[in-house]
Design an enzyme around this catalytic site. Structure first.
Site, short mmCIF file in Angstrom:
data_model
loop_
_atom_site.label_atom_id
_atom_site.label_comp_id
_atom_site.label_asym_id
_atom_site.label_seq_id
_atom_site.Cartn_x
_atom_site.Cartn_y
_atom_site.Cartn_z
N CYS A 10 0.86 -1.22 0.01
CA CYS A 10 -0.03 -0.15 0.02
C CYS A 10 0.96 1.22 -0.17
O CYS A 10 1.12 1.96 0.96
CB CYS A 10 -1.00 -0.07 1.28
SG CYS A 10 -1.64 -1.39 1.56
N CYS A 120 12.61 15.02 -27.11
CA CYS A 120 11.90 16.21 -27.60
C CYS A 120 13.03 17.00 -28.33
O CYS A 120 14.13 16.56 -28.27
CB CYS A 120 11.30 16.85 -26.49
SG CYS A 120 12.63 17.65 -25.42
#
Length: 561
Positions: A10, A120
């Protein structure tokens, strides 16, 4: 005695992991079940030995997803998927359900393995931010994911042949062309860095369902057909990405020469003259040829490089500037493609095509067109535009600055932002420095303004967003507009208008004050270099005012959680 194993994972709720494990252990004890527990949280992630699993009758996984690494450990074992909350609500029912419903974990149940490449045009912000977004989304979905970042300094976290072979799909989140030969035979999904950054979970899911096999022949062939669909804009961005380091280095070195005096470089033999020779005489002289060469390279691969650079050099010598370089790059690239299609040689002489025939003929075509057709009219356009921009003042300067500023903030690193940035960078080659100053100042405002908003209205932001505000502030200081994207993705209808307003104001002030910037990148750190900015105080004021407008307006418009 039965033997169960609980794996409690968790990440967002550490207490839940331990509370669920403790509650299930006590319930298992009352039922006469031996329970081994492995808790995977931010505090601990100690793994149980493989022998523990070998003797287990059932494995309970209290987690939203089963990661690929966990699936490999549990393959073939009886597994029951539950949650920490279900255990806390009714541990006895969970044990009963596990006994009845646990099923062997098949290979098909394994989490998908994904590899990705991000790239990019500048190789800075979008490359790394989109990679981080994909990794986080992969963790959230339980996918195994590895990302290679092809940045300005080269590839980082390069994918190995083994990792590629094991992957279920390859994601190419690239705004420029990358080599795909190593992905031949793999399922490939193409997207942009912007989409990978803003819609990372959707990209991962679509990649698995919409990806298509990259044929070996398609991966191996040259860019002539491979890049036909990428469009003029992507070819232009490829050229700009290769030119940018020359602009940055050349501009900063020229600024350093001015530190000895504006005209100090005129005295031969001095350090100032050497610096000007490096920056202005060499780096700046190469900018237009490199721009043209790599536009042609993007279109036609290696055969386009020579005619592209020749055309770019002619654009420089003819005075056609960066506009002439752009035109030369496209002429060279498409003429190289045309020559390859039109000329056919015997198989024994085919090897002469890329090293002799294509470069020779396409260089002649490009050179003659530049000299007799393109050069003079484009030079006239450049001279007129340069004179107009250098003489611009008053309302015209305000309007141009506001327009460039708004463009920088509108899509924060997207096509509109890149168009404004390319315009500013290109004019540096013509010794017109005002637009570049407006572009960089305006590009810093969105992340800085949003960082300010998280300070002014702390109660309106989550803890995660407050931490994001700190990161955005640092990115803004470095002139990385993309630092504002996480905020824009969550609240676009407020963030984008506020950012555009602040950036437009900053751009307008910068142009109105006649501020010039000789370096196309560097953020506030360029202010430390003498003569790099013509009016440091005014420049800082323009950035500060735009930041305040964005920060104050957004903090007022932002709704309470």
């Amino acid at each position: 005695m039965k033997h169960y194993v609980l794996i409690s994972a968790c990440p967002s709720g550490v207490a839940s992991c331990f509370l669920a494990a403790d509650k299930l252990s006590r319930e298992a004890s009352t039922k006469g079940i031996q329970l081994s527990v492995e808790v995977d949280s931010a505090l601990t992630s100690e793994r149980l030995e493989a022998s523990v699993f070998d003797s287990a009758d059932c494995v309970l996984v209290a987690s939203e997803t089963i990661s690929s690494s966990l699936a490999e450990r549990l393959e073939g074992l009886r597994v029951f998927k539950t949650s920490a909350q279900a255990i806390l609500d009714n541990p006895a029912a969970v044990l009963d359900q596990a006994e009845e419903n646990a099923q062997p974990l098949e290979a098909s149940a394994k989490a998908p393995k994904v590899v990705a490449v991000t790239a990019c045009p500048t190789g800075v912000a979008h490359t790394f931010m989109s990679a981080e977004a994909l990794v986080e989304a992969g963790k959230s979905l339980g996918y195994g994911i590895l990302v290679e970042k092809q940045g300005s300094a080269g590839a980082k976290d390069s994918l190995t042949a083994e990792q590629i072979a094991e992957a279920d799909v390859v994601i190419l989140a690239t705004d420029i062309e990358v080599d795909t030969t190593r992905f031949a035979g793999k399922k490939v999904f193409r997207t942009s860095t912007g989409e990978a950054l803003k819609k990372s979970e959707s990209v991962l899911k679509r990649a698995l369902t919409e990806g298509s096999e990259l044929k070996a022949q398609a991966a191996a062939k040259t860019a002539i057909e491979k890049k036909k669909a990428s469009g003029a804009y992507q070819h232009l961005l490829t050229g700009v990405s290769y030119m940018l380091p020359l602009v940055v280095a050349g501009g900063l070195i020229i600024a350093l020469s001015f530190a000895f005096g504006i005209n100090a470089f005129e005295q031969e033999g001095t350090l100032a003259a050497a610096l000007m020779s490096i920056g202005g005489g060499s780096a700046f002289a190469l900018m237009v040829p490199v721009l043209a060469g790599y536009i042609a390279f993007s279109i036609a691969e290696r055969p386009g490089l020579a005619p592209g650079m020749i055309g770019g050099m002619l654009a420089s010598t003819l005075g056609a500037g960066f506009l002439g370089g752009i035109i030369a790059g496209f002429i060279a690239g498409y003429s190289a493609n045309g020559v390859k299609k039109a000329v056919r040689l015997p198989a024994t002489m085919e090897s002469l095509m890329p090293v002799l025939v294509i470069p020779l003929l396409s260089s002649l075509i490009t050179g003659l067109l530049m000299i007799y057709v393109v050069g003079a009219p484009v030079k006239s356009i450049m001279d007129t535009m340069t004179a107009f921009l250098q003489s611009m003042n008053g309302t015209n300067a305000l309007l141009l600055g506001a327009l460039l500023g708004a463009m920088m903030a509108f899509d924060m690193g997207g096509p509109v932002n890149k168009a404004a940035y390319t315009f500013g960078v290109g004019l540096i080659t013509s010794q017109t420095y005002g637009p570049m100053a407006a572009v960089m100042a305006a590009g810093m405002v969105p992340p800085l303004g949003l960082a300010l908003a998280t300070i002014l209205a702390k109660k309106k932001f989550s803890k995660e967003e407050l931490e994001g505000g700190k990161a955005a502030g640092i990115l803004g200081l470095c002139f990385i507009t993309e630092g504002a994207i996480p905020f824009a993705a969550r609240d676009p209808l407020r963030v984008i208008p506020c950012s555009v307003a602040g950036s437009a104001l900053t751009g307008a002030i910068s142009m109105w004050m006649g501020i010039g910037l000789k370096a196309p990148h560097g953020g506030v750190f360029v202010m430390m270099i003498p003569e790099a900015i013509s009016n440091v105080g005014g420049y800082a004021m323009a950035i500060a005012l735009g930041t305040i407008v964005t920060g104050v307006v957004y903090s007022a418009l932002r709704k309470n959680p």
